[in-house]
Design a protein around this motif. Sequence first.
Motif, PDB file in Angstrom:
ATOM      1  N   MET A 233     -18.442  39.893  21.125  1.00 42.78           N
ATOM      2  CA  MET A 233     -18.057  38.799  20.225  1.00 42.78           C
ATOM      3  C   MET A 233     -16.926  37.980  20.838  1.00 42.78           C
ATOM      4  O   MET A 233     -16.940  36.740  20.788  1.00 42.78           O
ATOM      5  CB  MET A 233     -17.640  39.360  18.861  1.00 42.78           C
ATOM      6  CG  MET A 233     -18.800  39.878  18.054  1.00 42.78           C
ATOM      7  SD  MET A 233     -18.385  40.725  16.492  1.00 42.78           S
ATOM      8  CE  MET A 233     -16.866  40.021  15.980  1.00 42.78           C
ATOM      9  N   PHE A 234     -15.952  38.652  21.440  1.00 45.54           N
ATOM     10  CA  PHE A 234     -14.847  37.947  22.088  1.00 45.54           C
ATOM     11  C   PHE A 234     -15.361  37.105  23.254  1.00 45.54           C
ATOM     12  O   PHE A 234     -14.974  35.938  23.410  1.00 45.54           O
ATOM     13  CB  PHE A 234     -13.804  38.943  22.590  1.00 45.54           C
ATOM     14  CG  PHE A 234     -12.739  38.299  23.429  1.00 45.54           C
ATOM     15  CD1 PHE A 234     -11.703  37.598  22.824  1.00 45.54           C
ATOM     16  CD2 PHE A 234     -12.784  38.366  24.807  1.00 45.54           C
ATOM     17  CE1 PHE A 234     -10.730  36.979  23.597  1.00 45.54           C
ATOM     18  CE2 PHE A 234     -11.816  37.752  25.586  1.00 45.54           C
ATOM     19  CZ  PHE A 234     -10.784  37.057  24.974  1.00 45.54           C
ATOM     20  N   ALA A 235     -16.246  37.672  24.075  1.00 46.85           N
ATOM     21  CA  ALA A 235     -16.777  36.952  25.238  1.00 46.85           C
ATOM     22  C   ALA A 235     -17.533  35.707  24.792  1.00 46.85           C
ATOM     23  O   ALA A 235     -17.390  34.634  25.398  1.00 46.85           O
ATOM     24  CB  ALA A 235     -17.680  37.868  26.057  1.00 46.85           C
ATOM     25  N   LYS A 236     -18.324  35.815  23.738  1.00 50.56           N
ATOM     26  CA  LYS A 236     -19.062  34.659  23.238  1.00 50.56           C
ATOM     27  C   LYS A 236     -18.109  33.580  22.721  1.00 50.56           C
ATOM     28  O   LYS A 236     -18.310  32.394  22.986  1.00 50.56           O
ATOM     29  CB  LYS A 236     -20.055  35.092  22.163  1.00 50.56           C
ATOM     30  CG  LYS A 236     -21.236  35.842  22.760  1.00 50.56           C
ATOM     31  CD  LYS A 236     -22.135  36.540  21.790  1.00 50.56           C
ATOM     32  CE  LYS A 236     -22.511  35.867  20.559  1.00 50.56           C
ATOM     33  NZ  LYS A 236     -23.492  36.598  19.739  1.00 50.56           N
ATOM     34  N   ALA A 237     -17.067  33.989  22.000  1.00 50.35           N
ATOM     35  CA  ALA A 237     -16.095  33.017  21.494  1.00 50.35           C
ATOM     36  C   ALA A 237     -15.360  32.342  22.645  1.00 50.35           C
ATOM     37  O   ALA A 237     -15.103  31.131  22.607  1.00 50.35           O
ATOM     38  CB  ALA A 237     -15.107  33.715  20.567  1.00 50.35           C
ATOM     39  N   LEU A 238     -15.038  33.099  23.673  1.00 53.97           N
ATOM     40  CA  LEU A 238     -14.364  32.540  24.844  1.00 53.97           C
ATOM     41  C   LEU A 238     -15.240  31.509  25.533  1.00 53.97           C
ATOM     42  O   LEU A 238     -14.803  30.402  25.856  1.00 53.97           O
ATOM     43  CB  LEU A 238     -13.977  33.657  25.810  1.00 53.97           C
ATOM     44  CG  LEU A 238     -13.231  33.239  27.070  1.00 53.97           C
ATOM     45  CD1 LEU A 238     -11.868  32.675  26.717  1.00 53.97           C
ATOM     46  CD2 LEU A 238     -13.089  34.420  28.009  1.00 53.97           C
ATOM     47  N   ILE A 239     -16.496  31.840  25.742  1.00 53.79           N
ATOM     48  CA  ILE A 239     -17.425  30.925  26.409  1.00 53.79           C
ATOM     49  C   ILE A 239     -17.610  29.648  25.601  1.00 53.79           C
ATOM     50  O   ILE A 239     -17.723  28.558  26.157  1.00 53.79           O
ATOM     51  CB  ILE A 239     -18.764  31.633  26.686  1.00 53.79           C
ATOM     52  CG1 ILE A 239     -18.576  32.591  27.859  1.00 53.79           C
ATOM     53  CG2 ILE A 239     -19.877  30.636  26.979  1.00 53.79           C
ATOM     54  CD1 ILE A 239     -19.756  33.462  28.148  1.00 53.79           C
ATOM     55  N   ASP A 240     -17.603  29.760  24.283  1.00 49.27           N
ATOM     56  CA  ASP A 240     -17.749  28.575  23.438  1.00 49.27           C
ATOM     57  C   ASP A 240     -16.614  27.575  23.610  1.00 49.27           C
ATOM     58  O   ASP A 240     -16.753  26.409  23.263  1.00 49.27           O
ATOM     59  CB  ASP A 240     -17.847  28.975  21.969  1.00 49.27           C
ATOM     60  CG  ASP A 240     -19.275  29.236  21.536  1.00 49.27           C
ATOM     61  OD1 ASP A 240     -20.199  28.703  22.175  1.00 49.27           O
ATOM     62  OD2 ASP A 240     -19.462  29.966  20.548  1.00 49.27           O
ATOM     63  N   SER A 241     -15.486  28.014  24.149  1.00 49.06           N
ATOM     64  CA  SER A 241     -14.343  27.114  24.286  1.00 49.06           C
ATOM     65  C   SER A 241     -14.353  26.330  25.594  1.00 49.06           C
ATOM     66  O   SER A 241     -13.449  25.541  25.838  1.00 49.06           O
ATOM     67  CB  SER A 241     -13.031  27.906  24.156  1.00 49.06           C
ATOM     68  OG  SER A 241     -12.868  28.783  25.246  1.00 49.06           O
TER      69      SER A 241
END
Length: 84
Positions: free
Chosen positions: A35-43
Amino acid sequence: MTQVTVAACRKKINLALVIDGSKGIGRKNFKRCLMFAKALIDSFKISRNQVRVGIVLYSSRVWKISRYQTRARALKAIESLRYS
């Protein structure tokens, strides 16, 4: 969990994510890492000329190294990672 909103990065970078898929981290924490990796990539604006993403998943040994040049492909790759 608190959600943080950040402005998109506009700099040209190579971003490498190392995700722990070992049994020591536990299935629940593994999902939190994804979940953290996906949120990071979204930025980030992911493209060949902006931000390129590399993802390494390891458990007892490194077994997956991949590079992605679109946000959709990077997010799909994260969703496909499995806890070992």
